[in-house]
Design an enzyme around this catalytic site. Structure first.
Site, short mmCIF file in Angstrom:
data_model
loop_
_atom_site.label_atom_id
_atom_site.label_comp_id
_atom_site.label_asym_id
_atom_site.label_seq_id
_atom_site.Cartn_x
_atom_site.Cartn_y
_atom_site.Cartn_z
NE ARG A 151 -4.44 -1.19 1.88
CZ ARG A 151 -5.45 -1.23 2.74
NH1 ARG A 151 -5.29 -0.76 3.95
NH2 ARG A 151 -6.61 -1.72 2.38
CE LYS A 194 -10.91 -4.34 8.19
NZ LYS A 194 -10.59 -3.22 7.32
N GLY A 216 -6.72 -5.59 1.73
CA GLY A 216 -5.49 -5.61 2.50
C GLY A 216 -5.05 -7.02 2.79
N GLY A 273 -12.83 -3.64 1.77
CA GLY A 273 -14.23 -3.20 1.83
C GLY A 273 -14.57 -2.30 0.65
C1 3PG Z 1 -8.88 -1.30 4.99
O1 3PG Z 1 -7.83 -1.80 5.42
O2 3PG Z 1 -9.82 -2.00 4.56
C2 3PG Z 1 -8.98 0.19 4.91
O3 3PG Z 1 -7.81 0.82 5.30
C3 3PG Z 1 -10.15 0.68 5.72
O4 3PG Z 1 -9.95 0.41 7.07
P1 3PG Z 1 -11.16 0.40 8.08
O5 3PG Z 1 -11.96 -0.83 7.80
O6 3PG Z 1 -10.53 0.42 9.45
O7 3PG Z 1 -11.98 1.64 7.82
#
Ligand code: 3PG
Length: 386
Positions: free
Chosen positions: A35, A188, A337, A360
Site C-alpha cells: 500500500r 472483518k 489488505g 471493503g
Molecule cells: C482497509 O484496510 O480496509 C482500509 O484501510 C479501511 O480500514 P477500516 O476498515 O478500518 O476503515
C-alpha cells in the site's frame, strides 16, 4: 467525472495527499508494504511538478479517537522515507512547519473528528494545503473527514492509484465475463452489508472466514468459539432463503483451540459438535469443492482470506485457492489488505489480473454502491470546474 492530477498545476503549491497506509503490521514490523509502494508514483509526480510542500496523511487501525502508541504511523513514515529516498518529517500535531518539503501527519483517527466526519476537522486539514489529492482507495467507502470532508473546501483530484483502482474495479467490471464468482472471506464482521447487492451480480458467492461463521450460525450450525457477527444473523437468514443456490459455504474445517500459532488443532465437518473450538481454516473437502467452482469461472473476485493464514497451521485453504487461481487463465481480481497480503506472501501477485489495495472499498464498488470518496471528488469537480 472528477479531476485528475494532470488537470492541476502544482507549481509552488502546498499539496495534501490522503493515502491508505493501513498496512499489516505484526509486532511493530510492516509485513506487507504494497500500500505504501503503490502511492509513490503519485507523491513523486506532485514533487516533480514543483510542489512547494507535500503533506501525506492516513489512518491506521481503528483507535477510535484516542492516541494509542500501537497505532502510531511513525514506523510507516520511516518506511515511506526509505521508499521515497528522501527525508519525511513526521508531524504529531497538525501544525505543519512550512520549511519541510515532505511531511507525514500522525494517524488521523487519533482525532475523533476523522471518523465522525466533523466539518471543522476537515476544514482544519484542508487549511494545510492549496490542493487535495485523494489516493486512498482502500478507505474510499468510509464517510470520514479526510475522505469526503476535505473536498468540500479546496480543489481536489484523484491520485494515480485511485484512478487505476476505479478503472479496474468500476469500469472494467461493469459487464464481467460469466460465470462470475466472488469469494468473500476475512476477519472483518461488517461485510454482510455489501453481500445483498453483490449477490445479484454474481453467479456464485463462496463465503468463508468470519462471514461464513455468521451464515453457519444463522442456519443453525454449531460454531463453537468462532467469531461471528450477531447483528448480521437476520440478514444472513434472509440471504440464505433468497439465494440458497448461489451461496456456497464451507463443509469441513480445521479447528483451533485458541487463536494462536501453536494451538492444538483438529478437523471437523459442518454438522460435528465443536463446542470449545474455533474455526480457523477451511478443510480439504471444501478446498476441493471451491476448486471445482473456480474451474468453471470466467471472472473471479476474491476479498478476504479463507482462514487465519497468518499462522502456518491455518494457511492451507488460502494458499491452495491462491495457487489454483494463479494457474487459471481467467480474469482474477484480488480485493483487499489481507487478501493482497496473502497473495504477496505466496509470491503470486504477478499471476493475478489486478491486486487492489481496497478490501471493503473494492467490494462496495463491485456491489454497485456509490463510494463517498468518489462522490466527494465528483462534487468537487462540479464546484471547481471553470
Ligand atoms: C482497509 O484496510 O480496509 C482500509 O484501510 C479501511 O480500514 P477500516 O476498515 O478500518 O476503515
Amino acid at each position: 467525472m472528477f479531476f485528475r492530477l494532470k488537470d492541476f498545476s502544482f507549481t509552488n503549491k502546498k499539496v495534501l495527499i490522503r493515502v491508505d497506509f493501513n498496512v499489516p503490521m505484526h509486532g511493530g514490523r510492516i509485513t506487507d508494504d504494497s500500500r505504501i509502494k503503490k502511492t509513490i508514483p503519485t507523491i513523486e509526480y506532485v514533487l516533480r511538478k514543483g510542489a512547494k510542500q507535500v503533506i501525506v496523511c492516513s489512518h491506521f487501525g481503528q483507535p477510535k479517537g484516542r492516541k494509542e502508541p500501537e497505532f502510531s504511523l511513525l514506523p510507516v513514515c520511516r518506511r515511506l522515507e526509505q521508499l521515497l529516498g528522501r527525508k519525511v518529517e513526521f508531524c504529531e500535531e497538525f501544525a505543519v512547519d512550512e520549511s519541510h518539503k515532505v511531511v507525514m501527519l500522525e494517524n488521523l483517527r487519533f482525532s475523533r473528528g476523522e471518523a465522525e466526519n466533523d466539518y471543522d476537522f476537515a476544514k482544519k486539514l484542508a487549511g494545510l494545503a492549496d490542493i487535495f489529492v485523494f489516493d486512498a482507495f482502500g478507505v474510499a467507502h468510509r464517510e470520514h473527514a479526510s475522505v469526503s470532508g476535505i473536498p468540500k473546501h479546496i480543489p481536489s483530484c484523484a491520485g494515480l492509484l485511485m484512478e487505476k483502482e476505479v478503472e479496474f474495479l468500476g469500469e472494467d467490471m461493469k459487464s464481467p465475463k460469466r460465470p462470475f464468482v466472488a469469494i468473500i472471506g476475512g476477519a472483518k464482521p461488517d461485510k454482510i452489508n455489501v453481500i445483498g447487492n453483490l449477490i445479484k451480480r454474481v453467479d456464485t458467492l463462496i463465503v468463508s472466514g468470519v462471514l461464513a461463521n455468521t451464515f453457519l450460525k444463522a442456519s443453525g450450525h454449531e460454531i463453537g468459539l468462532s467469531k461471528y457477527n450477531k447483528d448480521s444473523l437476520n440478514a444472513a437468514r434472509k440471504l440464505l432463503s433468497g439465494f440458497s443456490k448461489k451461496i456456497v459455504l464451507p463443509e469441513d474445517f480445521v479447528l483451533g483451540e485458541r487463536f494462536m500459532a501453536n494451538t492444538k488443532t483438529r478437523v471437523a465437518y459442518v454438522d460435528d459438535k465443536i463446542a470449545g473450538w474455533m474455526i480457523m481454516d477451511v478443510g480439504t473437502e471444501t478446498i476441493k469443492k471451491y476448486k471445482e467452482i473456480l474451474n468453471r469461472a470466467k471472472t473471479v473476485v476474491w476479498a478476504g482470506p479463507l482462514g487465519a493464514f497468518e499462522f502456518e497451521k491455518f494457511e492451507t485453504g488460502t494458499m491452495e485457492i491462491a495457487k489454483h487461481l494463479s494457474k487459471l487463465n481467467i480474469v482474477k481480481i484480488i480485493g483487499g489488505g489481507d487478501s493482497g497480503e496473502a497473495i504477496e506472501k505466496f509470491g503470486l501477485t504477478s499471476r493475478m489480473t489486478h491486486v487492489s489495495t481496497g478490501g471493503g472499498a473494492s467490494l462496495e464498488l463491485l456491489a454497485g454502491h456509490e463510494l463517498p470518496g468518489i462522490k466527494a471528488l465528483e462534487e468537487n469537480y462540479r464546484k471547481f470546474k471553470k
